[in-house]
Every structure is written in C-alpha cells, then in structure tokens.
Design a protein around this motif. Structure first.
Motif, short mmCIF file in Angstrom:
data_model
loop_
_atom_site.label_atom_id
_atom_site.label_comp_id
_atom_site.label_asym_id
_atom_site.label_seq_id
_atom_site.Cartn_x
_atom_site.Cartn_y
_atom_site.Cartn_z
N ILE A 52 49.04 21.25 58.40
CA ILE A 52 49.75 21.59 58.30
C ILE A 52 50.97 20.37 58.79
N HIS A 53 50.78 20.38 60.61
CA HIS A 53 50.83 19.48 61.58
C HIS A 53 50.58 17.93 60.42
N ASP A 54 49.94 17.62 60.57
CA ASP A 54 48.81 16.42 59.84
C ASP A 54 49.83 15.72 58.44
N LEU A 55 49.67 17.45 57.46
CA LEU A 55 50.37 16.72 56.65
C LEU A 55 52.40 16.38 56.29
N LEU A 59 53.70 12.58 55.43
CA LEU A 59 54.14 12.68 55.36
C LEU A 59 56.44 12.12 55.34
N TRP A 60 56.28 11.94 56.20
CA TRP A 60 57.01 11.32 57.40
C TRP A 60 56.85 9.90 57.61
N THR A 61 55.71 9.16 58.03
CA THR A 61 54.92 8.11 58.21
C THR A 61 55.61 7.48 57.14
N ASN A 62 54.90 8.01 55.75
CA ASN A 62 54.70 7.28 54.53
C ASN A 62 55.88 7.43 53.30
N ARG A 63 57.26 7.93 53.93
CA ARG A 63 58.40 8.33 53.20
C ARG A 63 58.55 7.67 51.83
N ASN A 64 57.97 6.11 52.49
CA ASN A 64 59.30 5.16 52.09
C ASN A 64 58.10 4.83 50.10
N ASN A 65 56.99 5.43 50.65
CA ASN A 65 56.19 5.54 49.71
C ASN A 65 55.91 5.83 48.95
N LEU A 70 56.98 15.99 40.32
CA LEU A 70 57.71 17.03 39.39
C LEU A 70 57.93 18.90 40.35
N SER A 71 57.04 18.88 41.52
CA SER A 71 57.26 20.06 41.97
C SER A 71 56.51 19.93 43.64
N VAL A 72 57.37 19.90 44.50
CA VAL A 72 57.05 19.54 45.76
C VAL A 72 55.74 20.31 45.84
N LYS A 73 56.58 21.94 45.91
CA LYS A 73 55.08 23.56 46.11
C LYS A 73 53.84 22.17 45.99
N ASN A 74 53.54 22.38 44.73
CA ASN A 74 52.53 21.60 44.23
C ASN A 74 52.20 20.50 44.91
N TYR A 75 53.01 19.87 45.11
CA TYR A 75 52.66 18.44 45.93
C TYR A 75 51.68 18.31 47.14
N LEU A 76 52.35 20.12 48.18
CA LEU A 76 52.56 19.98 49.22
C LEU A 76 50.68 21.07 49.68
N TYR A 77 50.40 21.75 48.57
CA TYR A 77 49.59 22.88 48.34
C TYR A 77 48.30 21.40 47.96
N LYS A 78 48.81 21.08 46.93
CA LYS A 78 47.45 20.22 46.71
C LYS A 78 47.04 18.74 48.07
N SER A 79 48.20 18.55 48.72
CA SER A 79 47.84 17.71 49.65
C SER A 79 47.24 18.00 51.09
N LEU A 80 48.08 19.22 50.77
CA LEU A 80 47.07 20.59 51.70
C LEU A 80 45.87 21.03 52.35
N ARG A 81 45.66 21.22 50.87
CA ARG A 81 44.09 21.56 50.33
C ARG A 81 43.07 19.86 50.79
N ASN A 82 43.56 18.99 50.79
CA ASN A 82 42.46 17.87 50.63
C ASN A 82 42.72 17.53 52.42
N ILE A 83 43.23 17.51 52.89
CA ILE A 83 43.53 17.44 54.52
C ILE A 83 42.62 18.59 55.05
N LEU A 84 42.68 20.22 54.66
CA LEU A 84 41.77 21.15 55.17
C LEU A 84 40.12 20.88 55.17
N PHE A 85 39.71 20.36 53.99
CA PHE A 85 38.66 20.39 52.84
C PHE A 85 37.67 19.36 53.52
#
Length: 208
Positions: A52-55, A59-65, A70-85
C-alpha cells in the motif's frame, strides 16, 4: 456515478494537481479497504502495508502522468493487486502467475452477523467452510461482487480477465455453493451470499 465516487474523483483530480491534502484524504479513505483486500491474499500484514505504501508513493511520484479513472476504487484495487502479486512472486521461485492460475491463494471471509438462533449460526459456519473449499479466483470474485458490490466490468478490470470470463467464473462459484448447500437454485446461493457480505460491509463501514 455515485456521490461517493464523484467525491473521490474530485479528490483524485486535486491530488493530480499536487494537492497534498487531497492525496492524504484518498489514502485515509481507501487504506482500510485496500488492507482488507490484501489480507485475503496473504496474512503477512507487513507485506500488505509495504504494498500500500509503494502504491501511494508511486501515485504521488507519477501524478502528472496519471489519467482520470472511471472508478478510483477500481484503479487502486487493480494497482495494489499487481504490486502484491509481483512481491508474492519474488518470494518464491516456484511461483508462476497465469491468467487462469490459482497459484496465489485468496481466502474470502466475513465477520459473524448477529445470531438470532442456532440454525442461522450453523448455516453461516457451513457457508464459511464451503467458501474455503473454492479455488482462489472463485473466492476473490465472490468477495469483489458481494462484499464490494462491484460490477462484472469492474471485476474483470481488477482481475485482468474478460467480462465474459467474470460471468463464467462467478457462475461456477455460485454453482459450487448451491450444490454444497443443497439449494434449489443458483439464485438462492446468490441471495444468501449477497445478504451475508452486504451486512458485513455495512458493519465495517459503521463507526463503533
């Protein structure tokens, strides 16, 4: 889009512009949900917190890109899942992650509801045991569908599968629950799971 989603989209837009308060608001709004989701894959709390910390650092480092999901929740779930995997994969050289692979565990769970009688208590315990016999991906889709209330399109995006595959995967899971409980229809299995997880989600969202 719901009011909740709309508010978080506004926060997302502000965070992308460098608004630190909006950024921290997103973190606090989603930390518990992300932690709860990660805990279904692994009981390593430190690893989940690191992910979660890495995620959020990314986000902050790449915020400009970043785009406007459509869904912030979806984006965060998918991102965390990828990092965790990726982190789970590096823990074992025997790990292989494939689209139809259940090599990464997922253990769906829910808190006990207020018990009205022994029969209801016995039913909940039976359902819990049935769910734990399902393949990891079936447990995950049950969690995303009934606890988080996500659409098939949202689930497919998070799990990196086609929408049709999401339908089929949930159908298999419901069919297994139906057969294990001896229910007359898959619709009944869906109703029971929806009731259990909706109540669990409401209780967790209610301040004590």
């Amino acid at each position: 889009m719901s009011l909740h989603q709309d508010q978080h989209s506004i926060l997302w837009h502000s965070f992308k512009k460098g608004d630190w308060e909006a950024y921290t608001s997103l973190y606090h709004a989603y930390y518990s949900l992300l932690n709860n989701y990660g805990y279904k894959f692994t009981r390593d709390i430190d690893l989940i917190e690191d992910c979660i910390h890495d995620l959020f650092v990314r986000l902050w480092t790449n915020r400009n890109n970043l785009g406007e999901p459509l869904s912030v929740k979806n984006y965060l779930y998918k991102s965390l899942r990828n990092i965790l995997f990726r982190k789970l994969k590096t823990q074992s050289r025997f790990f292989t992650i494939q689209e139809e692979d259940d090599s990464i565990p997922f253990e769906v769970s829910y808190d006990n509801q207020l018990i009205l009688n022994e029969e209801e208590q016995a039913l909940q315990e039976t359902i819990r045991k049935v769910l734990h016999t399902l393949p990891a991906r079936q447990q995950e889709i049950i969690y995303l569908r009934f606890y988080d209330g996500l659409s098939y399109e949202e689930i497919a995006d998070i799990m990196a599968i086609h929408v049709n595959s999401a339908y089929k995967l949930l159908y298999k899971a419901l069919e297994s629950v139906q057969q294990s409980l001896g229910l007359i229809s898959i619709g009944m299995a869906e109703y029971i799971l929806e009731s259990i997880f909706r109540n669990a989600a409401l209780r967790e969202a209610t301040p004590v």
